[in-house]
Design an enzyme around this catalytic site. Sequence first.
Site, PDB file in Angstrom:
ATOM      1  N   SER A  68       0.724  -1.287  -0.062  1.00 47.82           N
ATOM      2  CA  SER A  68       0.128   0.077  -0.022  1.00 47.82           C
ATOM      3  C   SER A  68       0.812   1.304  -0.049  1.00 47.82           C
ATOM      4  CB  SER A  68      -1.004  -0.095   1.397  1.00 47.82           C
ATOM      5  OG  SER A  68      -1.882  -0.943   1.113  1.00 47.82           O
ATOM      6  N   LYS A  95      -7.629   1.660  -2.206  1.00 48.23           N
ATOM      7  CA  LYS A  95      -6.965   1.289  -0.962  1.00 48.23           C
ATOM      8  C   LYS A  95      -6.801   2.626   0.068  1.00 48.23           C
ATOM      9  CE  LYS A  95      -4.790  -0.831   2.154  1.00 48.23           C
ATOM     10  NZ  LYS A  95      -4.335  -2.209   2.653  1.00 48.23           N
ATOM     11  N   LYS A 151       0.781   5.881   8.123  1.00 49.68           N
ATOM     12  CA  LYS A 151       1.306   6.035   6.744  1.00 49.68           C
ATOM     13  C   LYS A 151       0.190   6.040   5.830  1.00 49.68           C
ATOM     14  CE  LYS A 151       1.531   2.572   4.373  1.00 49.68           C
ATOM     15  NZ  LYS A 151       1.591   1.340   3.657  1.00 49.68           N
TER      16      LYS A 151
END
Length: 299
Positions: free
Chosen positions: A102, A177, A245
């Site tokens: 990701s 995502k 993140k």
Amino acid sequence: MSNPTALPSIAWIGLGIMGSPMAENLLKAGYPVTGFTLEQDKLDRLAAAGGSAAGSIAEAVKDADVIITMVPASPQVEAISYGENGILENAKSGALIIDMSSITPQTSIDLAKNAAAKGIRVIDAPVSGGEAGAIEAVLSIMVGGEQADFDAALPILEALGKTIVLCGPHGSGQTVKAANQLIVAVNIQACAEAVVFLEKSGVDLNAALDVLNGGLAGSTVLTRKKDNFLNRDFKPGFRIDLHHKDMGIVTDAARNVGAALPVGAVVAQLVASLRAQGDGGLDHSALLRAVERLSGAQI
């Protein structure tokens, strides 16, 4: 060069919480898998499951038809992809890279462009479903790239997940995502606030979560994380550090396209505060700890 299984040979780079069980699912499906990762015990685990351990990225990818990468973030994807010891310099022309990390949409777009110059195809294919989804091979896989490359990858992805969708050109999988991580974080936060409210009210928490999960408030998040909340079990299936993140990715990407994420911004700060308090290694259900602290608990 004939492969007795007639299945493409796979190099797997990154055997972490997600990568190890995913690679094992490919072995179970009959694919030959050669892996490389930084921890020796993870390489031993792959070998014990029937895979081959490589001593370097170059060794892992040199003969592979398909290269799957599952590493924490954009800097790691760049580190394993570029440079003389990286994937692009050592993979054969015609190979297909499936990056399941990701990362930022732009990193995926750049990787696809740089790989194309070497005759290497790329799709971005990040996943949702956490450790349990990886183990059970029921991940949701959101893909960006060319239709032909998606079609080539589909049998492999079907050994790893259940819902597999091509969302658009390179980087689109990462954009979806990012939206996924926005929804999950806000959902966990809402559940965490409800848990603290219910407990302070003296309600049977187990019963309350059961009945809530049967109605419109029910969610995959509540189903998957209910026991984490009940038992204060924050063993990482997906670490706060990684969700931090991801909230950075979605905040930045949304800013670039002019989308306002007011609730997402608040939850991003709550995730950041948990990390600042030393909880970065815990599961993202530990957002409960932030609500407890705000509600007066000494943790």
